[in-house]
Design a protein around this motif. Structure first.
Motif, PDB file in Angstrom:
ATOM      1  N   ALA A 151     100.045 -55.895  65.239  1.00  0.00           N
ATOM      2  CA  ALA A 151     101.295 -56.170  65.678  1.00  0.00           C
ATOM      3  C   ALA A 151     101.165 -55.191  66.506  1.00  0.00           C
ATOM      4  O   ALA A 151     101.045 -55.070  68.398  1.00  0.00           O
ATOM      5  N   LEU A 152     101.123 -54.023  66.508  1.00  0.00           N
ATOM      6  CA  LEU A 152     101.166 -52.697  67.188  1.00  0.00           C
ATOM      7  C   LEU A 152     100.574 -52.965  67.967  1.00  0.00           C
ATOM      8  O   LEU A 152     100.465 -51.941  69.080  1.00  0.00           O
ATOM      9  N   SER A 153      99.301 -52.344  67.614  1.00  0.00           N
ATOM     10  CA  SER A 153      97.552 -52.551  67.768  1.00  0.00           C
ATOM     11  C   SER A 153      97.695 -53.360  69.196  1.00  0.00           C
ATOM     12  O   SER A 153      97.105 -52.822  70.268  1.00  0.00           O
ATOM     13  N   ILE A 154      97.854 -54.617  68.747  1.00  0.00           N
ATOM     14  CA  ILE A 154      97.745 -55.390  70.113  1.00  0.00           C
ATOM     15  C   ILE A 154      99.012 -55.296  71.330  1.00  0.00           C
ATOM     16  O   ILE A 154      98.004 -55.294  72.646  1.00  0.00           O
ATOM     17  N   PHE A 155     100.402 -55.279  71.297  1.00  0.00           N
ATOM     18  CA  PHE A 155     101.083 -54.162  71.868  1.00  0.00           C
ATOM     19  C   PHE A 155     100.973 -53.798  72.826  1.00  0.00           C
ATOM     20  O   PHE A 155     100.472 -52.914  73.325  1.00  0.00           O
ATOM     21  N   ALA A 156     100.139 -52.443  72.061  1.00  0.00           N
ATOM     22  CA  ALA A 156      99.119 -50.799  72.644  1.00  0.00           C
ATOM     23  C   ALA A 156      98.206 -50.949  73.020  1.00  0.00           C
ATOM     24  O   ALA A 156      97.700 -50.061  73.169  1.00  0.00           O
ATOM     25  N   GLN A 157      97.851 -51.951  72.992  1.00  0.00           N
ATOM     26  CA  GLN A 157      95.614 -52.275  73.784  1.00  0.00           C
ATOM     27  C   GLN A 157      95.923 -51.468  74.709  1.00  0.00           C
ATOM     28  O   GLN A 157      94.640 -51.154  75.098  1.00  0.00           O
ATOM     29  N   SER A 158      96.936 -51.849  75.083  1.00  0.00           N
ATOM     30  CA  SER A 158      96.371 -51.847  77.371  1.00  0.00           C
ATOM     31  C   SER A 158      96.686 -49.861  77.155  1.00  0.00           C
ATOM     32  O   SER A 158      96.880 -49.380  78.299  1.00  0.00           O
ATOM     33  N   VAL A 218      91.776 -59.142  71.549  1.00  0.00           N
ATOM     34  CA  VAL A 218      92.845 -59.200  70.386  1.00  0.00           C
ATOM     35  C   VAL A 218      92.263 -60.061  69.350  1.00  0.00           C
ATOM     36  O   VAL A 218      92.614 -60.009  68.447  1.00  0.00           O
ATOM     37  N   ILE A 246      96.822 -47.570  64.534  1.00  0.00           N
ATOM     38  CA  ILE A 246      97.016 -48.018  65.687  1.00  0.00           C
ATOM     39  C   ILE A 246      95.787 -47.411  66.301  1.00  0.00           C
ATOM     40  O   ILE A 246      95.044 -48.148  67.315  1.00  0.00           O
ATOM     41  N   VAL A 286      93.141 -50.056  68.264  1.00  0.00           N
ATOM     42  CA  VAL A 286      92.982 -50.358  69.509  1.00  0.00           C
ATOM     43  C   VAL A 286      91.739 -49.904  69.795  1.00  0.00           C
ATOM     44  O   VAL A 286      90.924 -50.349  71.141  1.00  0.00           O
TER      45      VAL A 286
END
Lengths: 555, 118
Positions: free
Chosen positions: A429-436, A176, A144, A148
């Motif tokens: 999926a987790l990286s997109i969720f955690a990107q910010s 993304v 992640i 990210v």
């Protein structure tokens, strides 16, 4: 300021993308070639165990020198001077633990995964489950952080500003898209190429990274007529921090005047980080599996020697790059691009190109090359992580726990490929969720978990006759939970401006790095679990010890 | 191919193997402790002895930077010395034990040229 020049920025962007696509094309070609050579489980998990010491040393370098250590450390040095250097020293010294205590014995005793050694003389199912859990947790944290990071880098390296569209994408969409692209490529490398493909990707990347860093280092040093002292003096002057720039304390172990408690914790944090860096490397699953790709323990030793040479020289390069960026680009221009300093190395490349390679075009070219190298760097590391975790799921969890050792080799490799796909999808999926969110701490956490959960279990397994199943479980779960729980209640997750959740506060643990508590706890739990259980397998330990020292019966 | 459990126990309890284990551990354990202490000293100095670390030695090169570079040097030296030590003291002994395990299982005559019945 550097990336603003319209024409050169667009040249550079096109060139970065072209170079990156060339890298992708070459590595995909290698991957397809590797897939034809991948027939057995040994081919898939261990690249056929046919790599030479130098090849594996390069691949270890390619697996280990992440974007965090290339862009991250160069950036840390550029902004905080000496303290960034401190970070890289921990990363290097760590390799002595791997060389002296782990690499050869692991190569002799194990087959494909870390758990092969941990479960050697234990009850297979519980120990393999624990090792698999810890492998996947460490790898996902690291993945992640890398992905990210890749998303954040793309707009910086391609110079996409917030209000601009690039190929029909704004900066957020490009982020993304990059995460998905990186994830998709790493899945392809692993699923199609297995360990062979992944190893060659890492070798190619290590070569590119070393070449790129060498060229820039030589340019920086030539600029200062190979006088290190002048470079340092200029860096200190341009950094805006003066003499303090060359001394410890700007980033780690910061002293807060009038707040003794804060100062104390800040210094403890520095020690804690140092400990996790040094003890974590030899417990990272994607590093450990690299030792299985060579024919013998002696070649594993040789590959670690190569790795130490390559990684050590690389960190010396980052020293020149970091101080060079501070001196030639300047602290102000770097923070204007990225507050964390991640663009220091690319900005330095552009500046060197403008000064020495014929103006704006030269700047654009060198910037593009370094940016492409940075993407290649990320890809090679995430592929290694995905491979290590999917190997563990297939070989440890599926074959030993679910099928109790009765899975066919074909089936097992099939499961490994599916696992790589699933792990990759979860990581995307987790990286997109955690990107910010601010997830930079995840790299340090991965090292802390590896040092607290894996290293105690590995060392006890190899060197302590009395060690048993309970001890292995206690050290892995105990070390893992201590590290994760402490971080969850630390200021990197909540309760500070730079936390993952800056607007909430449930923290009570004062340190950002759990290592100084969780590593001793991991060793303590391993000891306690062992003495509380009567189990010992004297015969299997005899086999393990003779095998680990002589290689007799090794795969 | 792995040997029998009895064989491994016998080898593990043999004098040769004890010597090998002793030689190896006497090198790797103290060396590990030494470099971890040396590294810890460096980190502790960075945290608590900042005035000392800031002393300039040559031009802008201060004690902190010199000690940092010495960590690189010590890492390279230890790695090089270990490989030399292992090649001289560990590998030959490990090979002898390795061969002795297989030698007992095979016909004794096939292990050495001199012992050949031919």
């Amino acid at each position: 300021m550097f990336l603003a020049a319209e024409a050169s920025s667009s040249t550079s962007r096109t060139l970065t993308i072209t170079l990156f696509l060339v890298f992708v094309a070459i590595t995909l070609g290698i991957t397809i070639w590797a897939s034809r050579q991948t027939k057995t489980a040994t081919d898939f998990y261990a690249g056929g165990r046919q790599f030479s010491g130098f090849q594996n040393g390069m691949a270890i370098g390619g697996d280990y020198m992440s974007a965090a250590s290339f862009l991250g450390i160069a950036g840390l040095i550029a902004l905080y001077g000496y303290d960034g250097f401190l970070y890289s020293i921990g990363f290097l010294v760590a390799w002595l633990v791997a060389l002296l205590l782990v690499a050869e014995f692991l190569r002799n005793s194990g087959r494909y995964t870390m758990a092969d050694v941990l479960a050697f003389r234990m009850r297979q199912r519980p120990v393999r489950t624990a090792a698999s859990v810890s492998t996947v947790v460490v790898s996902i944290f690291y993945l992640i952080a890398q992905m990210v990071g890749a998303g954040a880098l793309v707009s910086l390296l391609l110079g996409i500003s917030a209000d601009e569209k690039f190929l029909g994408m704004d900066a957020g969409t490009a982020k993304v898209f990059t995460i998905i692209l990186v994830g998709a490529l790493m899945i392809v490398y692993v699923v199609v190429g297995g360990m062979k493909g992944t190893t060659y990707v890492q070798i190619v990347k290590a070569f590119m990274l070393m070449t790129g860093a060498l060229v820039m280092t030589l340019m920086v040093l030539a600029h200062y007529k190979f006088n290190l002292s002048t470079l340092l003096g200029d860096a200190a002057a341009q950094s805006g921090k003066g003499a303090a720039f060359l001394e410890p304390g700007l980033r780690y172990g910061v002293e807060t005047a009038g707040d003794a408690t804060k100062t104390f914790y800040s210094k403890m944090d520095l020690l804690s980080l140092g400990l996790a860096l040094v003890l974590g490397t030899a417990g990272l699953p994607h590093i450990l599996t690299r030792f299985y790709t060579v024919p013998t323990a002696r070649i594993a030793r040789k590959s670690v020697l190569w790795a130490i040479g390559i990684i050590g020289v690389f960190y010396l390069f980052t020293l020149a790059l970091g101080f060079g960026a501070a001196a030639l680009v300047g602290g102000k221009a770097i923070t204007a691009q990225d507050k964390a300093g991640n663009t220091a190395a690319p900005q330095l490349a552009q500046k060197l190109g403008i000064d020495y390679l014929g103006g704006d075009t030269g700047g654009a070219v060198l910037l593009a090359i370094i940016a492409a190298v940075a993407f290649a760097t990320i890809l090679a590391v995430v592929a290694g992580l995905t491979l290590a975790s999917s190997s563990s799921i297939a070989h440890d969890f599926y074959a030993s726990v679910i099928k109790r050792g009765n899975a066919s080799e074909r089936k097992e490799v099939g499961v490994a490929r599916i696992s790589a796909l699933v792990i990759g999808a979860i990581a995307i999926a987790l990286s997109i969720f955690a990107q910010s969110l601010n997830v930079a701490f995840l790299v340090a956490l991965a090292f802390a978990v590896a040092a607290s959960a894996n290293l105690p279990a590995i060392l006890y397994s190899l060197f302590w006759k009395r060690f048993n199943t309970a001890g292995a479980l206690w050290s892995i779960y105990g070390g893992l939970l201590s590290a994760v729980i402490l971080v969850f209640f630390s200021p990197v997750v909540s309760g500070s401006a730079t936390a993952m959740f800056p607007n909430q506060d449930w923290h009570w643990f004062p340190l950002s790095n759990p290592g100084i508590i969780s590593i001793p706890l991991g060793f303590f739990f391993g000891w306690l679990g062992t003495v509380l259980s009567k189990e010992t397998d004297v015969e299997k330990y005899a086999e393990l010890e003779v095998r680990s020292l002589t290689g007799h019966g090794a795969h | 191919m792995p040997a029998t459990p009895e064989k491994y126990l016998e080898v593990q309890n043999s004098d040769e193997f004890s010597r090998l284990r002793h030689t190896l551990r006497r090198f790797i354990f103290p060396t590990t402790i030494a470099f971890i202490l040396w590294y810890s000293l460096y980190v502790l100095l960075s945290a608590y002895a900042r005035d000392f670390m800031a002393i300039k030695l040559v031009g802008n090169i201060n004690v902190a930077l010199l000690l940092g570079l010495l960590q690189f040097v010590s890492t390279f030296v230890i790695a090089w010395y270990y490989s030399k030590f292992a090649a001289e003291k560990i590998d030959p002994a490990a090979d002898d034990i390795y061969n002795s395990i297989d030698g007992d299982r095979r016909a004794p005559s096939s292990t050495t040229e001199e012992g050949s019945v031919l």
